[in-house]
Scaffold this motif. Structure first.
Motif, PDB file in Angstrom:
ATOM      1  N   TRP A 149       0.870  -1.177   0.000  1.00  0.00           N
ATOM      2  CA  TRP A 149       0.000   0.000   0.000  1.00  0.00           C
ATOM      3  C   TRP A 149       0.904   1.223   0.000  1.00  0.00           C
ATOM      4  CZ3 TRP A 149      -1.435   3.474   4.273  1.00  0.00           C
ATOM      5  CH2 TRP A 149      -2.536   4.297   3.974  1.00  0.00           C
ATOM      6  N   VAL A 150       0.731   2.077  -0.992  1.00  0.00           N
ATOM      7  CA  VAL A 150       1.692   3.147  -1.267  1.00  0.00           C
ATOM      8  C   VAL A 150       1.016   4.514  -1.239  1.00  0.00           C
ATOM      9  CG1 VAL A 150       3.332   4.059  -2.972  1.00  0.00           C
ATOM     10  CG2 VAL A 150       3.004   1.573  -2.752  1.00  0.00           C
ATOM     11  N   ASN A 151       1.662   5.464  -0.580  1.00  0.00           N
ATOM     12  CA  ASN A 151       1.291   6.869  -0.723  1.00  0.00           C
ATOM     13  C   ASN A 151       2.297   7.479  -1.698  1.00  0.00           C
ATOM     14  OD1 ASN A 151       0.952   9.647  -0.563  1.00  0.00           O
ATOM     15  ND2 ASN A 151       0.579   9.653   1.641  1.00  0.00           N
ATOM     16  N   PRO A 152       1.923   7.673  -2.986  1.00  0.00           N
ATOM     17  CA  PRO A 152       2.870   8.218  -3.958  1.00  0.00           C
ATOM     18  C   PRO A 152       3.418   9.581  -3.557  1.00  0.00           C
ATOM     19  CG  PRO A 152       0.920   7.352  -5.053  1.00  0.00           C
ATOM     20  CD  PRO A 152       0.615   7.405  -3.590  1.00  0.00           C
ATOM     21  N   GLY A 153       2.640  10.331  -2.784  1.00  0.00           N
ATOM     22  CA  GLY A 153       3.051  11.669  -2.373  1.00  0.00           C
ATOM     23  C   GLY A 153       4.187  11.679  -1.372  1.00  0.00           C
ATOM     24  N   TYR A 154       4.538  10.518  -0.804  1.00  0.00           N
ATOM     25  CA  TYR A 154       5.677  10.456   0.108  1.00  0.00           C
ATOM     26  C   TYR A 154       7.006  10.595  -0.637  1.00  0.00           C
ATOM     27  CZ  TYR A 154       3.135   9.151   4.381  1.00  0.00           C
ATOM     28  OH  TYR A 154       2.338   9.152   5.503  1.00  0.00           O
ATOM     29  N   GLN A 155       6.960  10.430  -1.972  1.00  0.00           N
ATOM     30  CA  GLN A 155       8.144  10.678  -2.799  1.00  0.00           C
ATOM     31  C   GLN A 155       7.780  11.769  -3.806  1.00  0.00           C
ATOM     32  OE1 GLN A 155      10.475   7.266  -4.116  1.00  0.00           O
ATOM     33  NE2 GLN A 155       9.287   5.927  -2.796  1.00  0.00           N
ATOM     34  N   ALA A 156       7.758  12.985  -3.316  1.00  0.00           N
ATOM     35  CA  ALA A 156       7.283  14.121  -4.109  1.00  0.00           C
ATOM     36  C   ALA A 156       8.040  14.235  -5.430  1.00  0.00           C
ATOM     37  CB  ALA A 156       7.444  15.407  -3.314  1.00  0.00           C
ATOM     38  N   GLY A 157       7.280  14.351  -6.519  1.00  0.00           N
ATOM     39  CA  GLY A 157       7.865  14.517  -7.841  1.00  0.00           C
ATOM     40  C   GLY A 157       8.103  13.226  -8.594  1.00  0.00           C
ATOM     41  N   ARG A 158       8.089  12.086  -7.910  1.00  0.00           N
ATOM     42  CA  ARG A 158       8.370  10.821  -8.597  1.00  0.00           C
ATOM     43  C   ARG A 158       7.182  10.364  -9.434  1.00  0.00           C
ATOM     44  NH1 ARG A 158      10.465   5.127  -5.817  1.00  0.00           N
ATOM     45  NH2 ARG A 158      10.738   3.983  -7.785  1.00  0.00           N
ATOM     46  N   PHE A 159       5.975  10.633  -8.956  1.00  0.00           N
ATOM     47  CA  PHE A 159       4.756  10.221  -9.658  1.00  0.00           C
ATOM     48  C   PHE A 159       3.886  11.457  -9.902  1.00  0.00           C
ATOM     49  CE2 PHE A 159       6.082   6.764  -6.762  1.00  0.00           C
ATOM     50  CZ  PHE A 159       6.410   5.784  -7.699  1.00  0.00           C
ATOM     51  N   PRO A 160       4.290  12.300 -10.842  1.00  0.00           N
ATOM     52  CA  PRO A 160       3.614  13.599 -11.000  1.00  0.00           C
ATOM     53  C   PRO A 160       2.161  13.499 -11.453  1.00  0.00           C
ATOM     54  CG  PRO A 160       5.169  13.222 -12.792  1.00  0.00           C
ATOM     55  CD  PRO A 160       5.415  12.145 -11.781  1.00  0.00           C
ATOM     56  N   LEU A 161       1.810  12.466 -12.224  1.00  0.00           N
ATOM     57  CA  LEU A 161       0.456  12.452 -12.767  1.00  0.00           C
ATOM     58  C   LEU A 161      -0.593  12.146 -11.699  1.00  0.00           C
ATOM     59  CD1 LEU A 161      -0.589  12.959 -15.690  1.00  0.00           C
ATOM     60  CD2 LEU A 161      -1.315  10.582 -15.611  1.00  0.00           C
ATOM     61  N   ILE A 162      -0.394  11.106 -10.921  1.00  0.00           N
ATOM     62  CA  ILE A 162      -1.391  10.749  -9.920  1.00  0.00           C
ATOM     63  C   ILE A 162      -1.507  11.829  -8.842  1.00  0.00           C
ATOM     64  CG2 ILE A 162       0.072   9.439  -8.327  1.00  0.00           C
ATOM     65  CD1 ILE A 162      -2.303   7.404  -8.158  1.00  0.00           C
ATOM     66  N   ALA A 163      -0.515  12.708  -8.776  1.00  0.00           N
ATOM     67  CA  ALA A 163      -0.569  13.814  -7.813  1.00  0.00           C
ATOM     68  C   ALA A 163      -1.723  14.764  -8.097  1.00  0.00           C
ATOM     69  CB  ALA A 163       0.751  14.585  -7.814  1.00  0.00           C
ATOM     70  N   ALA A 164      -2.371  14.637  -9.249  1.00  0.00           N
ATOM     71  CA  ALA A 164      -3.546  15.470  -9.545  1.00  0.00           C
ATOM     72  C   ALA A 164      -4.630  15.265  -8.488  1.00  0.00           C
ATOM     73  CB  ALA A 164      -4.100  15.144 -10.926  1.00  0.00           C
TER      74      ALA A 164
ATOM     75  N   ALA B  49       3.191  17.684 -15.162  1.00  0.00           N
ATOM     76  CA  ALA B  49       2.686  16.589 -15.996  1.00  0.00           C
ATOM     77  C   ALA B  49       3.222  16.708 -17.417  1.00  0.00           C
ATOM     78  CB  ALA B  49       1.163  16.597 -15.996  1.00  0.00           C
ATOM     79  N   ASP B  50       3.235  17.927 -17.955  1.00  0.00           N
ATOM     80  CA  ASP B  50       3.795  18.151 -19.298  1.00  0.00           C
ATOM     81  C   ASP B  50       5.264  17.729 -19.350  1.00  0.00           C
ATOM     82  OD1 ASP B  50       1.398  19.163 -20.230  1.00  0.00           O
ATOM     83  OD2 ASP B  50       1.989  21.269 -20.011  1.00  0.00           O
ATOM     84  N   LYS B  51       6.006  18.109 -18.331  1.00  0.00           N
ATOM     85  CA  LYS B  51       7.436  17.790 -18.279  1.00  0.00           C
ATOM     86  C   LYS B  51       7.680  16.285 -18.230  1.00  0.00           C
ATOM     87  CE  LYS B  51      11.649  19.069 -15.785  1.00  0.00           C
ATOM     88  NZ  LYS B  51      12.202  19.829 -14.626  1.00  0.00           N
ATOM     89  N   ALA B  52       6.746  15.551 -17.630  1.00  0.00           N
ATOM     90  CA  ALA B  52       6.880  14.099 -17.513  1.00  0.00           C
ATOM     91  C   ALA B  52       6.411  13.365 -18.768  1.00  0.00           C
ATOM     92  CB  ALA B  52       6.094  13.607 -16.308  1.00  0.00           C
ATOM     93  N   GLY B  53       5.960  14.119 -19.776  1.00  0.00           N
ATOM     94  CA  GLY B  53       5.563  13.502 -21.032  1.00  0.00           C
ATOM     95  C   GLY B  53       4.075  13.270 -21.192  1.00  0.00           C
ATOM     96  N   PHE B  54       3.275  13.823 -20.293  1.00  0.00           N
ATOM     97  CA  PHE B  54       1.817  13.712 -20.391  1.00  0.00           C
ATOM     98  C   PHE B  54       1.245  15.042 -20.895  1.00  0.00           C
ATOM     99  CE2 PHE B  54       3.184  10.935 -16.911  1.00  0.00           C
ATOM    100  CZ  PHE B  54       2.653   9.720 -17.316  1.00  0.00           C
ATOM    101  N   LYS B  55       0.013  15.021 -21.345  1.00  0.00           N
ATOM    102  CA  LYS B  55      -0.684  16.251 -21.739  1.00  0.00           C
ATOM    103  C   LYS B  55      -1.451  16.736 -20.514  1.00  0.00           C
ATOM    104  CE  LYS B  55      -1.106  14.876 -26.580  1.00  0.00           C
ATOM    105  NZ  LYS B  55      -2.050  14.560 -27.702  1.00  0.00           N
ATOM    106  N   GLY B  56      -0.803  17.597 -19.746  1.00  0.00           N
ATOM    107  CA  GLY B  56      -1.309  17.971 -18.439  1.00  0.00           C
ATOM    108  C   GLY B  56      -2.702  18.554 -18.432  1.00  0.00           C
ATOM    109  N   GLN B  57      -2.940  19.566 -19.260  1.00  0.00           N
ATOM    110  CA  GLN B  57      -4.239  20.232 -19.255  1.00  0.00           C
ATOM    111  C   GLN B  57      -5.346  19.271 -19.667  1.00  0.00           C
ATOM    112  OE1 GLN B  57      -4.205  23.659 -18.194  1.00  0.00           O
ATOM    113  NE2 GLN B  57      -6.319  23.036 -17.784  1.00  0.00           N
TER     114      GLN B  57
END
Length: 343
Positions: free
Chosen positions: A95-110, A319-327
Protein backbone atom coordinates in the motif's frame (compact mmCIF):
# COMPACT_ATOMS: atom_id res chain seq x y z
CA UNK A 1 -19.47 -47.90 -40.01
CA UNK A 2 -19.06 -49.47 -36.59
CA UNK A 3 -15.55 -48.01 -36.31
CA UNK A 4 -16.76 -44.53 -37.21
CA UNK A 5 -19.56 -44.86 -34.65
CA UNK A 6 -17.04 -45.90 -32.00
CA UNK A 7 -14.99 -42.79 -32.67
CA UNK A 8 -18.03 -40.53 -32.46
CA UNK A 9 -18.83 -41.93 -29.01
CA UNK A 10 -15.28 -41.94 -27.67
CA UNK A 11 -14.51 -38.39 -28.75
CA UNK A 12 -17.13 -36.73 -26.52
CA UNK A 13 -16.17 -39.06 -23.68
CA UNK A 14 -12.52 -38.14 -24.09
CA UNK A 15 -13.39 -34.47 -24.22
CA UNK A 16 -15.49 -34.74 -21.08
CA UNK A 17 -12.68 -36.55 -19.30
CA UNK A 18 -10.21 -33.90 -20.36
CA UNK A 19 -12.49 -31.14 -19.10
CA UNK A 20 -12.98 -32.91 -15.79
CA UNK A 21 -9.23 -33.32 -15.47
CA UNK A 22 -8.65 -29.64 -16.28
CA UNK A 23 -11.27 -28.66 -13.69
CA UNK A 24 -9.60 -30.82 -11.08
CA UNK A 25 -6.24 -29.23 -11.80
CA UNK A 26 -7.79 -25.75 -11.64
CA UNK A 27 -9.46 -26.60 -8.34
CA UNK A 28 -6.10 -27.70 -6.96
CA UNK A 29 -3.99 -24.66 -7.84
CA UNK A 30 -0.68 -24.69 -6.05
CA UNK A 31 -1.12 -22.73 -2.78
CA UNK A 32 0.70 -19.40 -2.68
CA UNK A 33 1.18 -16.74 -0.05
CA UNK A 34 0.85 -13.04 -0.72
CA UNK A 35 2.99 -10.90 1.56
CA UNK A 36 0.95 -7.69 1.82
CA UNK A 37 2.89 -4.87 3.47
CA UNK A 38 1.59 -1.56 4.71
CA UNK A 39 2.66 0.99 7.30
CA UNK A 40 -0.50 1.58 9.33
CA UNK A 41 -1.09 0.16 12.80
CA UNK A 42 -3.00 -3.16 12.68
CA UNK A 43 -5.81 -1.46 14.62
CA UNK A 44 -6.17 1.37 12.10
CA UNK A 45 -9.56 1.88 10.45
CA UNK A 46 -8.23 1.06 6.96
CA UNK A 47 -6.95 -2.26 8.27
CA UNK A 48 -10.47 -3.12 9.39
CA UNK A 49 -12.38 -1.60 6.46
CA UNK A 50 -9.95 -2.30 3.62
CA UNK A 51 -6.96 -4.59 4.03
CA UNK A 52 -8.61 -7.35 6.08
CA UNK A 53 -11.90 -7.58 4.10
CA UNK A 54 -9.94 -7.59 0.83
CA UNK A 55 -7.61 -10.33 2.05
CA UNK A 56 -10.49 -12.49 3.26
CA UNK A 57 -12.33 -12.03 -0.03
CA UNK A 58 -9.25 -13.07 -2.03
CA UNK A 59 -8.79 -16.16 0.10
CA UNK A 60 -12.45 -17.14 -0.25
CA UNK A 61 -12.57 -16.55 -4.01
CA UNK A 62 -9.39 -18.58 -4.54
CA UNK A 63 -10.80 -21.40 -2.37
CA UNK A 64 -7.85 -20.97 -0.07
CA UNK A 65 -5.15 -21.30 -2.72
CA UNK A 66 -4.06 -17.70 -2.11
CA UNK A 67 -3.25 -16.91 1.50
CA UNK A 68 -2.79 -13.22 2.29
CA UNK A 69 -0.33 -12.46 5.10
CA UNK A 70 -0.58 -8.86 6.28
CA UNK A 71 2.57 -7.07 7.47
CA UNK A 72 1.46 -3.79 9.11
CA UNK A 73 3.29 -0.99 10.91
CA UNK A 74 6.40 -0.78 8.66
CA UNK A 75 7.44 -4.35 9.50
CA UNK A 76 9.06 -4.88 6.09
CA UNK A 77 10.20 -1.31 5.43
CA UNK A 78 9.62 2.40 5.95
CA UNK A 79 6.40 4.01 4.73
CA UNK A 80 8.10 5.90 1.90
CA UNK A 81 9.76 2.71 0.60
CA UNK A 82 6.63 0.65 -0.08
CA UNK A 83 6.54 1.20 -3.85
CA UNK A 84 10.12 -0.01 -4.19
CA UNK A 85 9.39 -2.91 -1.84
CA UNK A 86 6.79 -4.20 -4.31
CA UNK A 87 9.08 -3.57 -7.26
CA UNK A 88 11.96 -5.45 -5.63
CA UNK A 89 9.91 -8.33 -4.24
CA UNK A 90 10.46 -7.51 -0.58
CA UNK A 91 6.66 -7.74 -0.45
CA UNK A 92 4.23 -9.15 -3.02
CA UNK A 93 1.63 -6.41 -2.50
CA UNK A 94 2.09 -3.01 -0.89
CA UNK A 95 0.00 0.00 0.00
CA UNK A 96 1.69 3.15 -1.27
CA UNK A 97 1.29 6.87 -0.72
CA UNK A 98 2.87 8.22 -3.96
CA UNK A 99 3.05 11.67 -2.37
CA UNK A 100 5.68 10.46 0.11
CA UNK A 101 8.14 10.68 -2.80
CA UNK A 102 7.28 14.12 -4.11
CA UNK A 103 7.87 14.52 -7.84
CA UNK A 104 8.37 10.82 -8.60
CA UNK A 105 4.76 10.22 -9.66
CA UNK A 106 3.61 13.60 -11.00
CA UNK A 107 0.46 12.45 -12.77
CA UNK A 108 -1.39 10.75 -9.92
CA UNK A 109 -0.57 13.81 -7.81
CA UNK A 110 -3.55 15.47 -9.54
CA UNK A 111 -5.76 13.77 -6.98
CA UNK A 112 -3.92 15.68 -4.26
CA UNK A 113 -4.89 19.12 -5.57
CA UNK A 114 -6.67 21.11 -2.85
CA UNK A 115 -10.47 21.29 -2.94
CA UNK A 116 -10.71 19.12 -6.07
CA UNK A 117 -12.33 16.13 -4.34
CA UNK A 118 -14.79 16.30 -1.47
CA UNK A 119 -16.18 12.76 -1.19
CA UNK A 120 -13.73 9.92 -0.55
CA UNK A 121 -15.89 7.06 -1.87
CA UNK A 122 -16.91 8.42 -5.25
CA UNK A 123 -13.65 10.36 -5.34
CA UNK A 124 -11.71 7.10 -5.03
CA UNK A 125 -13.70 5.54 -7.86
CA UNK A 126 -13.04 8.63 -9.97
CA UNK A 127 -9.28 8.79 -9.39
CA UNK A 128 -8.97 5.04 -10.02
CA UNK A 129 -11.01 5.10 -13.25
CA UNK A 130 -9.01 8.09 -14.51
CA UNK A 131 -5.58 6.76 -13.56
CA UNK A 132 -5.91 3.28 -15.00
CA UNK A 133 -4.89 4.33 -18.50
CA UNK A 134 -1.79 6.08 -17.14
CA UNK A 135 -0.66 3.62 -14.47
CA UNK A 136 1.27 1.32 -16.81
CA UNK A 137 3.42 4.28 -17.89
CA UNK A 138 3.92 6.06 -14.57
CA UNK A 139 4.20 2.93 -12.41
CA UNK A 140 5.72 0.57 -14.94
CA UNK A 141 7.93 -1.21 -12.36
CA UNK A 142 4.93 -2.85 -10.67
CA UNK A 143 1.50 -4.27 -11.45
CA UNK A 144 -1.16 -1.72 -10.56
CA UNK A 145 -4.12 -2.99 -8.55
CA UNK A 146 -6.23 0.08 -7.78
CA UNK A 147 -6.11 3.63 -6.43
CA UNK A 148 -8.16 5.34 -3.74
CA UNK A 149 -7.93 8.44 -1.58
CA UNK A 150 -8.89 10.09 1.66
CA UNK A 151 -9.81 13.69 2.39
CA UNK A 152 -8.41 15.59 5.35
CA UNK A 153 -7.86 18.95 6.96
CA UNK A 154 -5.54 20.94 9.23
CA UNK A 155 -5.11 20.03 12.90
CA UNK A 156 -3.06 22.39 15.03
CA UNK A 157 -1.93 23.65 18.42
CA UNK A 158 -3.74 26.96 17.88
CA UNK A 159 -6.88 27.88 15.87
CA UNK A 160 -6.36 28.33 12.12
CA UNK A 161 -9.02 30.04 10.03
CA UNK A 162 -7.13 31.89 7.27
CA UNK A 163 -4.24 30.90 5.01
CA UNK A 164 -2.21 33.95 6.07
CA UNK A 165 -1.87 32.43 9.56
CA UNK A 166 0.38 29.68 8.24
CA UNK A 167 3.24 32.03 7.45
CA UNK A 168 6.20 31.07 9.62
CA UNK A 169 4.53 27.92 10.98
CA UNK A 170 6.03 24.42 10.82
CA UNK A 171 3.56 22.08 9.13
CA UNK A 172 3.70 18.32 8.77
CA UNK A 173 2.28 18.09 5.24
CA UNK A 174 0.45 15.03 3.91
CA UNK A 175 2.10 14.72 0.49
CA UNK A 176 4.13 16.60 -2.10
CA UNK A 177 1.23 18.74 -3.32
CA UNK A 178 0.21 19.68 0.20
CA UNK A 179 3.83 20.54 0.93
CA UNK A 180 3.92 22.83 -2.12
CA UNK A 181 0.76 24.53 -0.82
CA UNK A 182 2.33 25.08 2.59
CA UNK A 183 5.43 26.58 0.96
CA UNK A 184 3.22 28.85 -1.12
CA UNK A 185 1.64 30.13 2.10
CA UNK A 186 5.01 30.81 3.75
CA UNK A 187 5.11 27.78 6.06
CA UNK A 188 8.03 25.43 6.62
CA UNK A 189 7.39 21.80 5.76
CA UNK A 190 8.19 19.00 8.16
CA UNK A 191 8.58 15.82 6.10
CA UNK A 192 7.77 12.84 8.29
CA UNK A 193 5.54 9.83 7.63
CA UNK A 194 2.26 9.30 9.46
CA UNK A 195 3.74 6.94 12.08
CA UNK A 196 6.37 9.57 12.95
CA UNK A 197 3.98 12.55 13.04
CA UNK A 198 3.00 12.55 16.70
CA UNK A 199 6.62 12.54 17.80
CA UNK A 200 7.32 15.57 15.59
CA UNK A 201 4.39 17.45 17.14
CA UNK A 202 5.27 16.42 20.70
CA UNK A 203 8.83 17.66 20.29
CA UNK A 204 7.80 20.97 18.72
CA UNK A 205 9.31 20.04 15.37
CA UNK A 206 5.87 20.69 13.89
CA UNK A 207 3.07 23.09 14.92
CA UNK A 208 0.28 21.58 12.85
CA UNK A 209 -0.51 18.58 10.66
CA UNK A 210 -2.57 17.84 7.55
CA UNK A 211 -4.39 14.58 8.36
CA UNK A 212 -7.76 12.83 8.05
CA UNK A 213 -10.12 13.04 10.99
CA UNK A 214 -10.18 9.62 12.63
CA UNK A 215 -6.48 8.94 12.09
CA UNK A 216 -5.78 11.84 14.44
CA UNK A 217 -7.21 9.57 17.14
CA UNK A 218 -5.86 6.20 15.96
CA UNK A 219 -2.29 7.54 15.72
CA UNK A 220 -2.59 9.23 19.11
CA UNK A 221 -2.08 12.68 17.57
CA UNK A 222 -5.12 13.99 19.46
CA UNK A 223 -2.78 14.19 22.46
CA UNK A 224 -0.63 16.74 20.61
CA UNK A 225 -3.15 18.96 18.76
CA UNK A 226 -6.40 20.43 20.05
CA UNK A 227 -7.78 22.55 17.18
CA UNK A 228 -9.27 21.09 13.99
CA UNK A 229 -10.24 23.30 11.04
CA UNK A 230 -13.58 22.30 9.51
CA UNK A 231 -12.83 22.18 5.78
CA UNK A 232 -11.93 19.66 3.07
CA UNK A 233 -8.41 21.03 2.68
CA UNK A 234 -6.61 18.27 0.83
CA UNK A 235 -6.76 14.72 -0.50
CA UNK A 236 -4.08 12.05 -0.49
CA UNK A 237 -3.86 9.36 -3.16
CA UNK A 238 -2.96 5.77 -2.39
CA UNK A 239 -2.26 2.82 -4.65
CA UNK A 240 -2.19 -0.92 -4.10
CA UNK A 241 0.56 -2.40 -6.26
CA UNK A 242 2.03 -5.86 -6.78
CA UNK A 243 5.35 -7.41 -7.63
CA UNK A 244 5.12 -8.37 -11.31
CA UNK A 245 7.07 -11.61 -10.87
CA UNK A 246 4.78 -12.82 -8.10
CA UNK A 247 1.67 -12.14 -10.17
CA UNK A 248 3.12 -13.73 -13.33
CA UNK A 249 3.74 -17.03 -11.52
CA UNK A 250 0.10 -17.42 -10.47
CA UNK A 251 -2.12 -20.02 -12.11
CA UNK A 252 -4.74 -18.69 -14.54
CA UNK A 253 -7.55 -19.08 -12.01
CA UNK A 254 -5.56 -17.31 -9.32
CA UNK A 255 -4.78 -14.43 -11.67
CA UNK A 256 -8.49 -14.04 -12.32
CA UNK A 257 -9.16 -13.85 -8.58
CA UNK A 258 -6.57 -11.10 -8.21
CA UNK A 259 -7.85 -9.26 -11.28
CA UNK A 260 -11.37 -9.40 -9.87
CA UNK A 261 -10.06 -7.77 -6.68
CA UNK A 262 -8.03 -5.13 -8.49
CA UNK A 263 -10.82 -3.21 -10.15
CA UNK A 264 -12.79 0.02 -9.92
CA UNK A 265 -15.47 -1.54 -7.73
CA UNK A 266 -12.92 -2.34 -5.03
CA UNK A 267 -11.39 1.13 -5.36
CA UNK A 268 -14.75 2.74 -4.64
CA UNK A 269 -15.61 0.22 -1.93
CA UNK A 270 -12.37 0.75 0.00
CA UNK A 271 -12.48 4.51 -0.51
CA UNK A 272 -16.06 4.75 0.79
CA UNK A 273 -15.60 2.43 3.78
CA UNK A 274 -12.40 4.09 4.94
CA UNK A 275 -13.52 7.61 4.04
CA UNK A 276 -16.78 7.33 5.97
CA UNK A 277 -14.91 6.01 9.01
CA UNK A 278 -12.34 8.82 8.82
CA UNK A 279 -15.01 11.49 8.48
CA UNK A 280 -16.73 10.06 11.54
CA UNK A 281 -13.66 11.07 13.56
CA UNK A 282 -14.81 14.69 13.45
CA UNK A 283 -17.74 13.87 15.74
CA UNK A 284 -15.41 11.97 18.10
CA UNK A 285 -13.11 14.95 18.43
CA UNK A 286 -16.02 17.35 18.82
CA UNK A 287 -17.17 15.35 21.85
CA UNK A 288 -13.67 15.01 23.32
CA UNK A 289 -12.74 17.29 26.20
CA UNK A 290 -10.26 19.98 25.27
CA UNK A 291 -10.81 19.76 21.51
CA UNK A 292 -12.28 22.52 19.35
CA UNK A 293 -13.69 22.26 15.82
CA UNK A 294 -12.76 25.54 14.12
CA UNK A 295 -15.54 26.70 11.80
CA UNK A 296 -14.90 28.86 8.71
CA UNK A 297 -17.04 31.54 7.14
CA UNK A 298 -17.74 31.27 3.37
CA UNK A 299 -15.37 34.21 2.87
CA UNK A 300 -12.57 32.44 4.72
CA UNK A 301 -13.06 29.25 2.71
CA UNK A 302 -12.88 31.30 -0.50
CA UNK A 303 -9.52 32.66 0.68
CA UNK A 304 -8.16 29.12 0.98
CA UNK A 305 -9.45 28.14 -2.45
CA UNK A 306 -8.01 31.23 -4.10
CA UNK A 307 -4.65 30.64 -2.40
CA UNK A 308 -4.57 27.10 -3.87
CA UNK A 309 -5.14 28.13 -7.49
CA UNK A 310 -1.43 28.36 -8.48
CA UNK A 311 -0.98 24.68 -7.62
CA UNK A 312 -3.16 23.66 -10.55
CA UNK A 313 -0.86 25.42 -13.01
CA UNK A 314 2.18 23.89 -11.32
CA UNK A 315 0.67 20.43 -11.67
CA UNK A 316 -0.02 20.92 -15.40
CA UNK A 317 3.59 21.98 -15.94
CA UNK A 318 4.92 18.96 -14.02
CA UNK A 319 2.69 16.59 -16.00
CA UNK A 320 3.79 18.15 -19.30
CA UNK A 321 7.44 17.79 -18.28
CA UNK A 322 6.88 14.10 -17.51
CA UNK A 323 5.56 13.50 -21.03
CA UNK A 324 1.82 13.71 -20.39
CA UNK A 325 -0.68 16.25 -21.74
CA UNK A 326 -1.31 17.97 -18.44
CA UNK A 327 -4.24 20.23 -19.25
CA UNK A 328 -6.02 17.45 -21.11
CA UNK A 329 -5.44 14.96 -18.29
CA UNK A 330 -6.71 17.42 -15.67
CA UNK A 331 -9.82 18.04 -17.74
CA UNK A 332 -10.44 14.28 -17.93
CA UNK A 333 -10.09 13.97 -14.16
CA UNK A 334 -12.48 16.87 -13.53
CA UNK A 335 -15.08 15.23 -15.79
CA UNK A 336 -14.72 11.92 -13.96
CA UNK A 337 -15.11 13.63 -10.58
CA UNK A 338 -18.13 15.62 -11.73
CA UNK A 339 -19.77 12.57 -13.33
CA UNK A 340 -19.53 10.72 -10.02
CA UNK A 341 -20.57 13.78 -7.99
CA UNK A 342 -17.39 13.51 -5.97
CA UNK A 343 -16.74 17.24 -5.69
Amino acid sequence: MRQRHSRSVSTPLALAAALLFAGAVSAQDKPVEMKFAHWLPPTHSLSKTGFEPWAKSVEAASKGSIKVALYPAQQLGKAADHYDMARDGIADMTWVNPGYQAGRFPLIAAGELPFLVGKPGTGSAAIDAWYRKYAAQEMKDVKFCFAHLHVGTMHSKKPITEPSQLKGMKIRSSNGTNAAFMTLLGATNVQVSAPEARDALDKGVADAIAFPWDSIVSFGIDKAVKYHTDMRLYASDFVWVMNKGWYDKLAAGQKKVIDDHCNNDWAGKVGAAWGDFEDGGQAKLEKSAGHTIVKLTPQQLDQWKKAAEPLYGQWVQAADKAGFKGQEALGELRKEIEARKAN
